[in-house]
Design an enzyme around this catalytic site. Sequence first.
Site, PDB file in Angstrom:
ATOM      1  N   GLU A  48       0.848  -1.194   0.000  1.00 24.57           N
ATOM      2  CA  GLU A  48       0.000   0.000   0.000  1.00 24.57           C
ATOM      3  C   GLU A  48       0.883   1.243   0.000  1.00 24.57           C
ATOM      4  OE1 GLU A  48      -2.537   1.395  -0.808  1.00 24.57           O
ATOM      5  OE2 GLU A  48      -4.101   1.369   0.727  1.00 24.57           O
ATOM      6  N   ASP A  49       0.411   2.294  -0.621  1.00 25.24           N
ATOM      7  CA  ASP A  49       1.174   3.542  -0.644  1.00 25.24           C
ATOM      8  C   ASP A  49       1.069   4.280   0.685  1.00 25.24           C
ATOM      9  OD1 ASP A  49      -1.511   4.025  -1.036  1.00 25.24           O
ATOM     10  OD2 ASP A  49      -1.261   5.419  -2.696  1.00 25.24           O
TER      11      ASP A  49
ATOM     12  N   ASP B  51      -4.214   5.915   5.832  1.00 22.93           N
ATOM     13  CA  ASP B  51      -4.698   7.183   6.388  1.00 22.93           C
ATOM     14  C   ASP B  51      -5.635   6.849   7.552  1.00 22.93           C
ATOM     15  OD1 ASP B  51      -5.311   9.902   6.531  1.00 22.93           O
ATOM     16  OD2 ASP B  51      -6.790   9.812   4.934  1.00 22.93           O
TER      17      ASP B  51
ATOM     18  N   PHE C  84      -2.078  16.247   3.586  1.00 25.36           N
ATOM     19  CA  PHE C  84      -2.200  15.614   2.282  1.00 25.36           C
ATOM     20  C   PHE C  84      -0.856  15.604   1.550  1.00 25.36           C
ATOM     21  CE2 PHE C  84      -3.466  15.292  -2.164  1.00 25.36           C
ATOM     22  CZ  PHE C  84      -4.388  14.262  -2.092  1.00 25.36           C
TER      23      PHE C  84
ATOM     24  N   ARG D  33       1.501  12.187  -9.746  1.00 27.98           N
ATOM     25  CA  ARG D  33       2.011  10.843  -9.400  1.00 27.98           C
ATOM     26  C   ARG D  33       3.463  10.640  -9.837  1.00 27.98           C
ATOM     27  NH1 ARG D  33      -2.430   7.653  -7.937  1.00 27.98           N
ATOM     28  NH2 ARG D  33      -4.361   8.045  -9.058  1.00 27.98           N
TER      29      ARG D  33
HETATM   30  P1  5GP Z   1      -7.715   5.163   4.198  1.00 27.81           P
HETATM   31  O1  5GP Z   1      -8.761   4.181   3.777  1.00 27.81           O
HETATM   32  O2  5GP Z   1      -6.624   4.568   5.040  1.00 27.81           O
HETATM   33  O3  5GP Z   1      -8.325   6.367   4.868  1.00 27.81           O
HETATM   34  O4  5GP Z   1      -7.085   5.769   2.903  1.00 27.81           O
HETATM   35  C1  5GP Z   1      -6.236   5.040   2.121  1.00 27.81           C
HETATM   36  C2  5GP Z   1      -6.159   5.581   0.718  1.00 27.81           C
HETATM   37  O5  5GP Z   1      -6.477   6.957   0.654  1.00 27.81           O
HETATM   38  C3  5GP Z   1      -4.763   5.461   0.189  1.00 27.81           C
HETATM   39  O6  5GP Z   1      -4.575   4.249  -0.455  1.00 27.81           O
HETATM   40  C4  5GP Z   1      -4.656   6.631  -0.755  1.00 27.81           C
HETATM   41  O7  5GP Z   1      -5.126   6.235  -2.013  1.00 27.81           O
HETATM   42  C5  5GP Z   1      -5.603   7.649  -0.184  1.00 27.81           C
HETATM   43  N1  5GP Z   1      -4.892   8.673   0.617  1.00 27.81           N
HETATM   44  C6  5GP Z   1      -4.871   8.807   1.943  1.00 27.81           C
HETATM   45  N2  5GP Z   1      -4.134   9.851   2.327  1.00 27.81           N
HETATM   46  C7  5GP Z   1      -3.660  10.416   1.191  1.00 27.81           C
HETATM   47  C8  5GP Z   1      -2.797  11.530   0.926  1.00 27.81           C
HETATM   48  O8  5GP Z   1      -2.307  12.271   1.796  1.00 27.81           O
HETATM   49  N3  5GP Z   1      -2.520  11.765  -0.392  1.00 27.81           N
HETATM   50  C9  5GP Z   1      -3.024  11.016  -1.407  1.00 27.81           C
HETATM   51  N4  5GP Z   1      -2.665  11.350  -2.636  1.00 27.81           N
HETATM   52  N5  5GP Z   1      -3.820   9.952  -1.179  1.00 27.81           N
HETATM   53  C10 5GP Z   1      -4.137   9.653   0.099  1.00 27.81           C
END
Ligand code: 5GP
Length: 175
Positions: free
Chosen positions: A99-100, A103, A152, A165
């Site tokens: 995973e990147d 959050d 972000f 990206r």
């Molecule tokens: P979660 O479900 O943990 O809230 O969010 C995960 C997904 O939200 C990540 O895989 C990513 O695609 C997106 N995401 C969360 N935070 C960021 C951020 O700071 N920047 C970007 N570009 N995507 C984010």
Amino acid sequence: MKIKDKTFTPLLPAEEIAAKVNTLARQINKDYKGTKPLFIAILNGSFIFAADLLKEIDLECEVSFVKLSSYSEMTSSGTVKELIGINENIFNRDVIIIEDIVDTGNTMRVVLDEFRDRGVKSVEIVSLLVKPEALVNSIDIKYVGFEIPNKFVVGYGLDYDGFGRNTKAIYQIKA
Ligand code: 5GP
């Protein structure tokens, strides 16, 4: 760096990311020695991280990609859509999710539950970035690259509204 209406400032330089990716790969190589894991990268954001990480993995392994999209512009919607693209039989496999960024952890919660339902032997997460302040789910992320502030970020695979990206470094939004 400017993307659309937002300004971003450097957070993690390319060299620091590369060194961390190496460290994570070495750990995984050691921990999974003698096994044949299945890496599943979560698209789109993890595509560069997954490519760089997998080049350093010396295990006999399979690599697959799944997609789900819950993220609209700058806020997580909290709802995770369908998980598409699991073609492999993941029953009894050692799965490593790439995973990147984690959050809120909502995405990982859903993915982990789905994989466990399908009877994986084990499942662990490698996430390049984690925002500890944003985490609402208690998720065990075995391999964490960087813990970052709840701001972000873009670059190295991560986008802002589709753009940004294609950079080697990671940038965070200017407050
Ligand atoms: P979660 O479900 O943990 O809230 O969010 C995960 C997904 O939200 C990540 O895989 C990513 O695609 C997106 N995401 C969360 N935070 C960021 C951020 O700071 N920047 C970007 N570009 N995507 C984010």
